[in-house]
Design an enzyme around this catalytic site. Structure first.
Site, PDB file in Angstrom:
ATOM      1  N   TYR A 132      23.165  60.445  84.963  1.00 49.61           N
ATOM      2  CA  TYR A 132      24.340  60.616  83.672  1.00 49.61           C
ATOM      3  C   TYR A 132      23.233  59.726  82.309  1.00 49.61           C
ATOM      4  O   TYR A 132      23.210  59.726  81.855  1.00 49.61           O
ATOM      5  CB  TYR A 132      25.719  59.458  84.237  1.00 49.61           C
ATOM      6  N   LYS A 162      29.204  55.791  77.441  1.00 48.44           N
ATOM      7  CA  LYS A 162      30.587  56.013  77.113  1.00 48.44           C
ATOM      8  C   LYS A 162      31.126  54.199  77.699  1.00 48.44           C
ATOM      9  O   LYS A 162      32.035  53.619  77.064  1.00 48.44           O
ATOM     10  CB  LYS A 162      31.427  56.703  78.797  1.00 48.44           C
TER      11      LYS A 162
HETATM   12  P1  NAP Z   1      33.121  70.251  75.672  1.00 43.91           P
HETATM   13  O1  NAP Z   1      33.415  71.496  75.643  1.00 43.91           O
HETATM   14  O2  NAP Z   1      31.552  71.122  75.692  1.00 43.91           O
HETATM   15  O3  NAP Z   1      33.308  69.579  74.617  1.00 43.91           O
HETATM   16  C1  NAP Z   1      32.188  68.628  73.883  1.00 43.91           C
HETATM   17  C2  NAP Z   1      32.570  68.965  71.916  1.00 43.91           C
HETATM   18  O4  NAP Z   1      31.361  68.157  71.419  1.00 43.91           O
HETATM   19  C3  NAP Z   1      31.872  70.093  72.097  1.00 43.91           C
HETATM   20  O5  NAP Z   1      33.104  70.280  71.156  1.00 43.91           O
HETATM   21  C4  NAP Z   1      30.524  69.820  70.632  1.00 43.91           C
HETATM   22  O6  NAP Z   1      30.259  71.145  70.111  1.00 43.91           O
HETATM   23  C5  NAP Z   1      31.385  68.516  70.141  1.00 43.91           C
HETATM   24  N1  NAP Z   1      29.986  67.849  69.342  1.00 43.91           N
HETATM   25  C6  NAP Z   1      28.827  67.357  70.255  1.00 43.91           C
HETATM   26  N2  NAP Z   1      28.388  67.275  68.830  1.00 43.91           N
HETATM   27  C7  NAP Z   1      28.849  67.185  67.609  1.00 43.91           C
HETATM   28  C8  NAP Z   1      28.906  67.170  66.328  1.00 43.91           C
HETATM   29  N3  NAP Z   1      27.799  66.161  65.724  1.00 43.91           N
HETATM   30  N4  NAP Z   1      30.472  66.818  65.677  1.00 43.91           N
HETATM   31  C9  NAP Z   1      30.791  66.778  65.866  1.00 43.91           C
HETATM   32  N5  NAP Z   1      31.334  67.550  67.822  1.00 43.91           N
HETATM   33  C10 NAP Z   1      30.545  68.086  68.326  1.00 43.91           C
HETATM   34  O7  NAP Z   1      32.204  69.397  77.215  1.00 43.91           O
HETATM   35  P2  NAP Z   1      34.283  68.497  77.660  1.00 43.91           P
HETATM   36  O8  NAP Z   1      34.010  68.737  78.695  1.00 43.91           O
HETATM   37  O9  NAP Z   1      34.992  68.999  77.337  1.00 43.91           O
HETATM   38  O10 NAP Z   1      33.894  66.837  76.691  1.00 43.91           O
HETATM   39  C11 NAP Z   1      35.043  66.258  75.695  1.00 43.91           C
HETATM   40  C12 NAP Z   1      34.974  64.627  76.015  1.00 43.91           C
HETATM   41  O11 NAP Z   1      35.161  64.483  77.303  1.00 43.91           O
HETATM   42  C13 NAP Z   1      33.710  64.432  76.007  1.00 43.91           C
HETATM   43  O12 NAP Z   1      33.655  63.530  75.660  1.00 43.91           O
HETATM   44  C14 NAP Z   1      32.911  64.271  77.740  1.00 43.91           C
HETATM   45  O13 NAP Z   1      31.954  62.826  77.720  1.00 43.91           O
HETATM   46  C15 NAP Z   1      34.585  63.684  78.320  1.00 43.91           C
HETATM   47  N6  NAP Z   1      34.330  63.959  79.231  1.00 43.91           N
HETATM   48  C16 NAP Z   1      34.117  65.421  80.484  1.00 43.91           C
HETATM   49  C17 NAP Z   1      34.291  65.596  81.066  1.00 43.91           C
HETATM   50  C18 NAP Z   1      33.882  66.482  82.265  1.00 43.91           C
HETATM   51  O14 NAP Z   1      33.645  66.726  83.338  1.00 43.91           O
HETATM   52  N7  NAP Z   1      33.168  67.316  81.487  1.00 43.91           N
HETATM   53  C19 NAP Z   1      34.246  64.134  82.951  1.00 43.91           C
HETATM   54  C20 NAP Z   1      34.185  62.791  81.576  1.00 43.91           C
HETATM   55  C21 NAP Z   1      34.925  62.657  79.897  1.00 43.91           C
HETATM   56  P3  NAP Z   1      29.109  71.729  70.474  1.00 43.91           P
HETATM   57  O15 NAP Z   1      29.257  72.576  71.745  1.00 43.91           O
HETATM   58  O16 NAP Z   1      28.797  72.633  68.915  1.00 43.91           O
HETATM   59  O17 NAP Z   1      28.129  70.451  70.726  1.00 43.91           O
END
Ligand code: NAP
Length: 262
Positions: A155, A162
């Protein structure tokens, strides 16, 4: 009973229908909130616009959160559309794939800056821009992970990001509280999204998760959506600066259940 009737929510981070932001959007829509979306870049338009239509979104506009002029533009659009917002959802993170494998000490300076800019500073930038529109108070929320509290394999720089994001949540909550604006983070367990696929070894962690956690199951988009509705609603009116775990209990363990290591 609908908990978010009469509230306007601006949601950042829908990439597709697996995104945590989409789970939150659906739950908020079901609870009567009016929604608008921002997505990262033109390649996402094809996937995000049909989703936005499904929940009768007021608009869905592009905004790369590393660009100040694009942040300004999306909040101008929001002000013109609604005048006021009540809820801001920040579900955004990014690090280069090669930073999410191997040793943390190999992190490059450029990779560190990029991860911090997109995944951490963006919350501060968006919350600052939202504040003048939160004229009736508001709820800002972000998404974090247990990798911000403890070292997790691969990570790496995202864990450090984070930790900084959770500290930002507390500082923003302290500053914005006098304006009636609450700022919280949801620490979600593993969900199969685009971002998660970028973390080396994620599949293994995901597969074994139900054997380890107290609730003996995966977490779902609905689980996170429900917590987000609560944080956005008046039911959580005295809760700010907190990290709320939605992880089926993983973070309370000092050691895995014996069955998981047999
Ligand atoms: P996701 O569907 O890939 O969402 C991440 C989003 O961030 C995407 O829409 C991505 O767009 C966007 N992003 C990246 N760079 C950007 C930029 N420069 N400007 C605007 N948007 C941008 O994945 P997710 O898992 O739902 O992630 C959402 C949040 O939850 C993140 O903070 C992640 O760390 C957190 N989280 C996820 C998990 C897990 O297991 N999935 C667990 C805990 C926390 P692009 O696709 O174009 O890059």
């Amino acid at each position: 009973m609908k908990l978010l009737e009469g509230k306007n929510a601006l949601i950042f981070g829908v990439a597709n229908d697996h995104s945590i932001a989409w789970g939150i959007a659906q739950a908020m829509h079901a609870h009567g909130a009016k929604l608008a979306f921002s997505y990262a870049g033109p390649v996402l338009e094809r996937r995000v616009l049909p989703l936005a239509e499904k929940v009768n979104a007021a608009f869905a506009e592009q905004c790369d959160v590393t660009q100040d002029d694009q942040i300004e533009a999306i909040f101008t659009k929001t002000a013109e559309t609604w005048g006021r917002i009540d809820i801001l959802v920040h579900a955004i993170a990014f690090a280069e794939r090669d930073e999410l494998m191997g040793a943390y000490y190999e992190t490059s300076r450029a990779g560190f800056h990029l991860a911090m800019d997109v995944s951490v500073f963006s919350l501060t930038a968006l919350a600052r821009a939202a504040l003048p529109l939160m004229t009736d108070g508001g709820s800002v929320m972000t998404l974090t992970s247990y990798g911000g509290d403890k070292a997790m394999p691969n990570y790496n720089v995202m864990g450090v990001a984070k930790a900084a994001l959770e500290a930002s949540t507390r500082y923003l909550a302290a500053d914005m509280g006098p304006h009636g604006v609450r700022v919280n983070a949801i620490s979600a367990g593993p969900l199969r999204t685009l971002s998660a696929a970028g973390v080396s070894g994620f599949k293994l962690l995901y597969r074994h998760y139900p054997e380890v956690v107290p609730l003996r199951r995966q977490i779902s988009l609905e689980d996170v959506g429900g917590a987000a509705v609560w944080l956005a609603s008046d039911l959580s009116s005295a809760v700010t600066g907190e990290v709320l775990f939605v992880d089926a209990g993983y973070n309370i363990l000092g050691a895995p259940h014996p069955m998981a290591v047999e």
